[in-house]
Design an enzyme around this catalytic site. Structure first.
Site, PDB file in Angstrom:
ATOM      1  N   GLU A  71      10.116  -3.997   9.689  1.00  0.00           N
ATOM      2  CA  GLU A  71       9.886  -2.636   9.189  1.00  0.00           C
ATOM      3  C   GLU A  71      10.548  -2.393   7.840  1.00  0.00           C
ATOM      4  O   GLU A  71      11.649  -2.875   7.613  1.00  0.00           O
ATOM      5  CB  GLU A  71      10.525  -1.646  10.167  1.00  0.00           C
ATOM      6  CG  GLU A  71       9.581  -0.925  11.064  1.00  0.00           C
ATOM      7  CD  GLU A  71       8.611   0.012  10.361  1.00  0.00           C
ATOM      8  OE1 GLU A  71       8.799   0.332   9.179  1.00  0.00           O
ATOM      9  OE2 GLU A  71       7.665   0.436  11.015  1.00  0.00           O
ATOM     10  N   LYS A  89       6.220   7.372  14.471  1.00  0.00           N
ATOM     11  CA  LYS A  89       7.565   6.820  14.350  1.00  0.00           C
ATOM     12  C   LYS A  89       8.442   7.979  13.841  1.00  0.00           C
ATOM     13  O   LYS A  89       7.972   8.759  13.030  1.00  0.00           O
ATOM     14  CB  LYS A  89       7.586   5.692  13.310  1.00  0.00           C
ATOM     15  CG  LYS A  89       6.666   4.508  13.653  1.00  0.00           C
ATOM     16  CD  LYS A  89       6.554   3.554  12.469  1.00  0.00           C
ATOM     17  CE  LYS A  89       5.505   2.487  12.730  1.00  0.00           C
ATOM     18  NZ  LYS A  89       5.269   1.580  11.595  1.00  0.00           N
ATOM     19  N   THR A 106       0.834  -1.204   0.000  1.00  0.00           N
ATOM     20  CA  THR A 106       0.000   0.000   0.000  1.00  0.00           C
ATOM     21  C   THR A 106       0.873   1.260   0.000  1.00  0.00           C
ATOM     22  O   THR A 106       0.361   2.351  -0.245  1.00  0.00           O
ATOM     23  CB  THR A 106      -0.929   0.018   1.232  1.00  0.00           C
ATOM     24  OG1 THR A 106      -0.201  -0.509   2.337  1.00  0.00           O
ATOM     25  CG2 THR A 106      -2.176  -0.795   0.997  1.00  0.00           C
ATOM     26  N   SER A 161      -0.846   3.837  10.137  1.00  0.00           N
ATOM     27  CA  SER A 161      -2.033   4.148   9.332  1.00  0.00           C
ATOM     28  C   SER A 161      -3.325   4.005  10.121  1.00  0.00           C
ATOM     29  O   SER A 161      -3.574   2.983  10.758  1.00  0.00           O
ATOM     30  CB  SER A 161      -2.098   3.223   8.113  1.00  0.00           C
ATOM     31  OG  SER A 161      -3.308   3.451   7.432  1.00  0.00           O
ATOM     32  N   ARG A 221      -0.239  10.761   8.979  1.00  0.00           N
ATOM     33  CA  ARG A 221      -0.834  11.573   7.907  1.00  0.00           C
ATOM     34  C   ARG A 221      -0.537  13.061   8.081  1.00  0.00           C
ATOM     35  O   ARG A 221      -0.062  13.724   7.161  1.00  0.00           O
ATOM     36  CB  ARG A 221      -2.353  11.341   7.903  1.00  0.00           C
ATOM     37  CG  ARG A 221      -3.032  11.809   6.639  1.00  0.00           C
ATOM     38  CD  ARG A 221      -4.533  11.570   6.719  1.00  0.00           C
ATOM     39  NE  ARG A 221      -4.860  10.204   7.091  1.00  0.00           N
ATOM     40  CZ  ARG A 221      -6.047   9.789   7.521  1.00  0.00           C
ATOM     41  NH1 ARG A 221      -7.046  10.651   7.617  1.00  0.00           N
ATOM     42  NH2 ARG A 221      -6.249   8.529   7.851  1.00  0.00           N
ATOM     43  N   GLY A 262       6.073   5.469   7.089  1.00  0.00           N
ATOM     44  CA  GLY A 262       5.937   5.244   8.527  1.00  0.00           C
ATOM     45  C   GLY A 262       5.491   6.479   9.301  1.00  0.00           C
ATOM     46  O   GLY A 262       5.198   6.403  10.482  1.00  0.00           O
TER      47      GLY A 262
END
Ligand code: BG6
Ligand code: MG
Length: 212
Positions: free
Chosen positions: A168, A144, A16, A115, A48, A45
């Site tokens: 990760e 993060k 994604t 997310s 938004r 990571g």
């Protein structure tokens, strides 16, 4: 002794990350800002709103809080449209086998994603039931590289941070795992700064097991 594995979502379980990039690029371009793959690495990571702040800073553009919320909402609407058709076919190679192998060896499994659509995505991918704890962007405050997402995950799983491995694909996520005192395993085509181990992908579950 590692007792639990916490997975990042975007770029580790499913690709994604490419949708986030396309949607941020579209938003940036509507503001006259150009972002490339290299800049996108820094967005991986990151939450938004923090991502939007980084893009606006790159373009030297200032917006009010209200305008920022509107811009972030627009990007998210485009992103959610990209997720419409998501299904188990979109799982990256070896993901389901890896989760099943970990389960059969009694490792606990967690999600640690920035997310806000994290839980929704793993439901669409058909793997939600394999997770013992899910922490997504609705369950913690600090982006993060702050370790909060993974520490919250460890707490939910009932294990100490030192008993967790984190998988990760983003530099910020590796830093978060290290800051949390966890085993940091980078995933992807390039090694990530500070990682303890590296896997190109999850196609061979036993390669992961060997690191735990
Ligand atoms: C992370 C992605 O998992 O989630 C970032 O790597 C993204 O690119 C962040 O910005 C926040 O996602 P969302 O779905 O809450 O906007
Ligand atoms: Mg990621």
């Amino acid at each position: 002794m590692i007792q639990a594995v916490i997975f990042d979502l975007d770029g580790v379980l499913v690709d994604t990350a490419k949708y986030h990039f396309i949607c941020w690029q579209r938003l940036a371009s509507s503001l006259g800002i150009s972002i490339d793959e290299e800049f996108n690495q820094e967005l991986k990571g990151v939450s938004r709103m923090d991502s939007l702040d980084m893009i606006l800073a790159l373009g030297g553009i200032e917006k009010t809080d209200e305008e920022k919320l509107e811009l972030a909402d627009t990007k998210n609407k485009w992103y959610l449209r990209c997720l419409n058709e998501l299904s188990s076919e979109d799982l990256l190679e070896g993901v389901e086998e890896t989760l099943l192998e970990l389960k059969s060896r009694e490792f606990k499994i967690g999600l640690g994603s920035a997310s806000q659509s994290g839980e929704y995505v793993i439901k669409k991918l058909g793997i939600y039931d394999l997770f013992d704890a899910v922490v997504d962007g609705n369950g913690f405050q600090k982006s993060k590289p702050d370790p909060e997402v993974f520490l919250t995950g460890a707490q939910k799983l009932g294990v100490a941070p030192a008993e967790c491995a984190v998988l990760e694909d983003a530099p910020s996520g590796i830093l978060a795992a290290i800051a949390g005192g966890m085993l940091a395993i980078g995933v992807g085509s390039e090694p990530l700064p500070g990682e303890d181990h590296h896997l190109n992908d999850l196609s061979n579950p036993l390669s992961l097991i060997a690191l735990l």
